[in-house]
Design a protein around this motif. Structure first.
Motif, mmCIF file in Angstrom:
data_model
loop_
_atom_site.group_PDB
_atom_site.id
_atom_site.type_symbol
_atom_site.label_atom_id
_atom_site.label_comp_id
_atom_site.label_asym_id
_atom_site.label_seq_id
_atom_site.Cartn_x
_atom_site.Cartn_y
_atom_site.Cartn_z
ATOM 1 N N TYR A 23 0.838 -1.195 0.000
ATOM 2 C CA TYR A 23 0.000 0.000 0.000
ATOM 3 C C TYR A 23 0.873 1.245 0.000
ATOM 4 C CZ TYR A 23 -3.184 3.573 1.788
ATOM 5 O OH TYR A 23 -3.907 4.720 1.962
ATOM 6 N N ILE A 24 0.725 2.067 -1.024
ATOM 7 C CA ILE A 24 1.436 3.347 -1.090
ATOM 8 C C ILE A 24 0.480 4.406 -0.555
ATOM 9 C CG2 ILE A 24 2.563 5.052 -2.567
ATOM 10 C CD1 ILE A 24 3.100 2.780 -4.572
ATOM 11 N N ASP A 28 3.412 11.122 2.838
ATOM 12 C CA ASP A 28 4.791 10.636 2.828
ATOM 13 C C ASP A 28 5.324 10.652 4.252
ATOM 14 O OD1 ASP A 28 4.687 10.569 0.013
ATOM 15 O OD2 ASP A 28 5.145 12.699 -0.049
ATOM 16 N N LYS A 106 7.909 11.768 -2.677
ATOM 17 C CA LYS A 106 6.784 10.974 -3.189
ATOM 18 C C LYS A 106 7.317 9.749 -3.941
ATOM 19 C CE LYS A 106 3.047 12.130 -2.851
ATOM 20 N NZ LYS A 106 2.006 11.808 -1.851
ATOM 21 N N THR A 109 8.438 7.246 -1.371
ATOM 22 C CA THR A 109 7.303 6.539 -0.782
ATOM 23 C C THR A 109 6.894 5.372 -1.676
ATOM 24 O OG1 THR A 109 6.521 8.569 0.269
ATOM 25 C CG2 THR A 109 4.934 6.790 0.049
ATOM 26 N N SER A 110 6.849 5.606 -2.981
ATOM 27 C CA SER A 110 6.521 4.533 -3.925
ATOM 28 C C SER A 110 7.611 3.469 -3.923
ATOM 29 C CB SER A 110 6.363 5.098 -5.336
ATOM 30 O OG SER A 110 5.325 6.038 -5.381
ATOM 31 N N GLU A 112 9.683 2.655 -1.601
ATOM 32 C CA GLU A 112 9.684 1.910 -0.348
ATOM 33 C C GLU A 112 8.762 0.691 -0.446
ATOM 34 O OE1 GLU A 112 9.781 3.702 4.166
ATOM 35 O OE2 GLU A 112 8.425 4.564 2.716
ATOM 36 N N ILE A 113 7.610 0.887 -1.041
ATOM 37 C CA ILE A 113 6.639 -0.210 -1.168
ATOM 38 C C ILE A 113 7.027 -1.138 -2.316
ATOM 39 C CG2 ILE A 113 4.207 -0.785 -1.519
ATOM 40 C CD1 ILE A 113 4.997 0.645 1.193
ATOM 41 N N VAL A 121 0.076 -3.900 -5.753
ATOM 42 C CA VAL A 121 0.349 -2.635 -5.060
ATOM 43 C C VAL A 121 -0.854 -1.724 -5.246
ATOM 44 C CG1 VAL A 121 1.817 -0.590 -4.981
ATOM 45 C CG2 VAL A 121 2.835 -2.830 -5.368
ATOM 46 N N ALA A 123 -2.080 2.144 -4.692
ATOM 47 C CA ALA A 123 -1.542 3.492 -4.494
ATOM 48 C C ALA A 123 -2.696 4.464 -4.291
ATOM 49 C CB ALA A 123 -0.701 3.906 -5.696
ATOM 50 N N ILE A 126 -1.619 9.299 -5.061
ATOM 51 C CA ILE A 126 -0.188 9.616 -5.019
ATOM 52 C C ILE A 126 0.139 10.975 -5.618
ATOM 53 C CG2 ILE A 126 0.580 7.229 -4.950
ATOM 54 C CD1 ILE A 126 1.069 7.446 -7.979
#
Length: 167
Positions: A23-24, A28, A106, A109-110, A112-113, A121, A123, A126
């Motif tokens: 989950y994004i 952030d 941002k 954050t993407s 990281e997932i 995934v 999002a 975003i």
């Protein structure tokens, strides 16, 4: 089918749900004192199937070195794909600590997932706080990642431009 069922089951009757869906979030939220590279490595290590430090003693030194190089390489590839490799050694930062820009945050954050290698995934908006060009760039990157890595990515956007919507 059977392939997904095998991925879901760790042991008989036990599911590995957290590794399937990533989950994004819209916001952030990061540890501001870590660098971009450390943040992605930390996310990867949290869900990695590679042997943990305690178990590395059971492997010969060449295997341990190879496993560490593979992990380092995957974070470098992720940062290059997201366009944040040049800020890899920069602190993430916060409101009180100077760090990377909002667009880079941002992307982080993407990343990281995506580093967790989830099969699906999700999002959530975003594009919050970003201009249309940055939103388009991030959506294009997510699409490329989905195609190359054979992953499913579901993105919700608030009033995307036609170019972003069609990516």
């Amino acid at each position: 089918g059977r392939a997904l069922d095998k991925k879901l089951q760790k042991k008989k009757g036990e599911l590995k749900v957290p590794k399937i869906v990533g989950y994004i979030p819209q916001l952030d939220i990061h540890i501001p004192t870590l660098t971009v590279r450390e943040t992605i490595n930390f996310a990867h290590e949290c869900v990695s199937k590679a042997p943990k430090k305690m178990a590395l003693g059971r492997y010969d030194p060449a295997t341990v070195t190879m496993l560490r190089h593979i992990d380092d390489l995957s974070s470098e590839v992720m940062m290059a794909l997201l366009g944040i490799r040049h800020v890899g050694d920069t602190l993430v930062g916060s409101e009180t600590l100077r760090g990377i820009s909002g667009g880079q945050r941002k992307r982080l954050t993407s990343g990281e997932i995506l580093a967790t290698r989830s099969a699906v995934v999700m999002a959530d908006e975003i594009s919050t706080g970003l201009d249309s060009a940055t939103t388009f760039d991030i959506c294009t990157t997510l699409r490329t990642f989905a195609n190359v890595m054979k992953r499913t990515i579901v993105v919700s956007l608030l009033q995307p431009t036609p170019e972003t919507y069609n990516t």
